[in-house]
Design a protein around this motif. Sequence first.
Motif, mmCIF file in Angstrom:
data_model
loop_
_atom_site.group_PDB
_atom_site.id
_atom_site.type_symbol
_atom_site.label_atom_id
_atom_site.label_comp_id
_atom_site.label_asym_id
_atom_site.label_seq_id
_atom_site.Cartn_x
_atom_site.Cartn_y
_atom_site.Cartn_z
ATOM 1 N N TRP A 1 9.178 60.076 50.512
ATOM 2 C CA TRP A 1 7.931 60.364 49.806
ATOM 3 C C TRP A 1 8.249 60.688 48.354
ATOM 4 N N THR A 2 7.216 60.636 47.533
ATOM 5 C CA THR A 2 7.351 60.936 46.108
ATOM 6 C C THR A 2 6.852 62.346 45.852
ATOM 7 N N PRO A 3 7.730 63.262 45.460
ATOM 8 C CA PRO A 3 7.286 64.634 45.182
ATOM 9 C C PRO A 3 6.523 64.690 43.866
ATOM 10 N N ALA A 4 5.427 65.424 43.872
ATOM 11 C CA ALA A 4 4.660 65.588 42.639
ATOM 12 C C ALA A 4 5.486 66.352 41.608
ATOM 13 N N GLU A 5 5.392 65.925 40.374
ATOM 14 C CA GLU A 5 6.153 66.559 39.302
ATOM 15 C C GLU A 5 5.352 67.707 38.693
ATOM 16 N N GLY A 6 6.013 68.824 38.532
ATOM 17 C CA GLY A 6 5.379 69.997 37.955
ATOM 18 C C GLY A 6 5.673 70.126 36.477
ATOM 19 N N PRO A 7 5.649 71.346 35.937
ATOM 20 C CA PRO A 7 5.933 71.562 34.517
ATOM 21 C C PRO A 7 7.297 70.985 34.126
ATOM 22 N N GLY A 8 7.334 70.295 33.008
ATOM 23 C CA GLY A 8 8.574 69.702 32.539
ATOM 24 C C GLY A 8 9.005 68.493 33.327
ATOM 25 N N GLY A 9 8.102 67.977 34.188
ATOM 26 C CA GLY A 9 8.448 66.820 35.003
ATOM 27 C C GLY A 9 9.348 67.141 36.171
ATOM 28 N N VAL A 10 9.413 68.415 36.583
ATOM 29 C CA VAL A 10 10.322 68.843 37.645
ATOM 30 C C VAL A 10 9.529 69.122 38.930
#
Length: 218
Positions: free
Chosen positions: A164-173
């Motif tokens: 699966w593709t994990p959603a990216e949080g702040p800073g693309g992490v």
Amino acid sequence: MAAAQEHLADSADETPIPFRQAVEALRTARLRPEIEIDPTPAPKRLAPFAYALEATVVEPGAGPDGEDADLADGRLVLLHNPAGDDAWQGTFRVVTLARAELEPEMGTDPLLPEVSWSWLTGALEAREVHFGEPSGTVTRAGSHYFGGLASREPATQIEIRASWTPAEGPGGVPDMAAHLAAWCDLLCQVAGLPPATLDPAPHGGVVPLPQRRGPQPH
């Protein structure tokens, strides 16, 4: 040592900061005490950057002679392509494997594949992690023993392969600590262990795996 670790050590300036931070989250995540986890060599051709872990669910003293018993095992690989990937719909991808032995009668349940897939999605939802583009397979295989092995009971193994593709949080992490914890919850579930108490409390229903009589000898 995993390919990503070598990459981090040999060319830290070239390793994207989001990937370094995601790997650090995997290294420092707090997991259930039944989980033993270690780095393992990562595939080198699936993405420019990769990091891999292997895990085992261990129950102390549950073996036939009182030794520790391995109830389930698996592998998690974090892939990163800074340029993005059309198939992933993002720059990160999580690829996992989870497997365990079941009682033979459980392996005959026609709904086992669908229920097993719900264990994965339910574990991710319970940890409140955001993800997209999930895909995978559920495989069950039975073994019967003959000759010198005839004393062993028939065994049924379940194997869940997923990505699966994990959603990216702040800073693309992405929040890889939460993704790892959810995957370890899946491992414990296929091992037949009771669910852990989560904070925050889990949402949605996850069908539990009935307790097995005990680990099967290998």
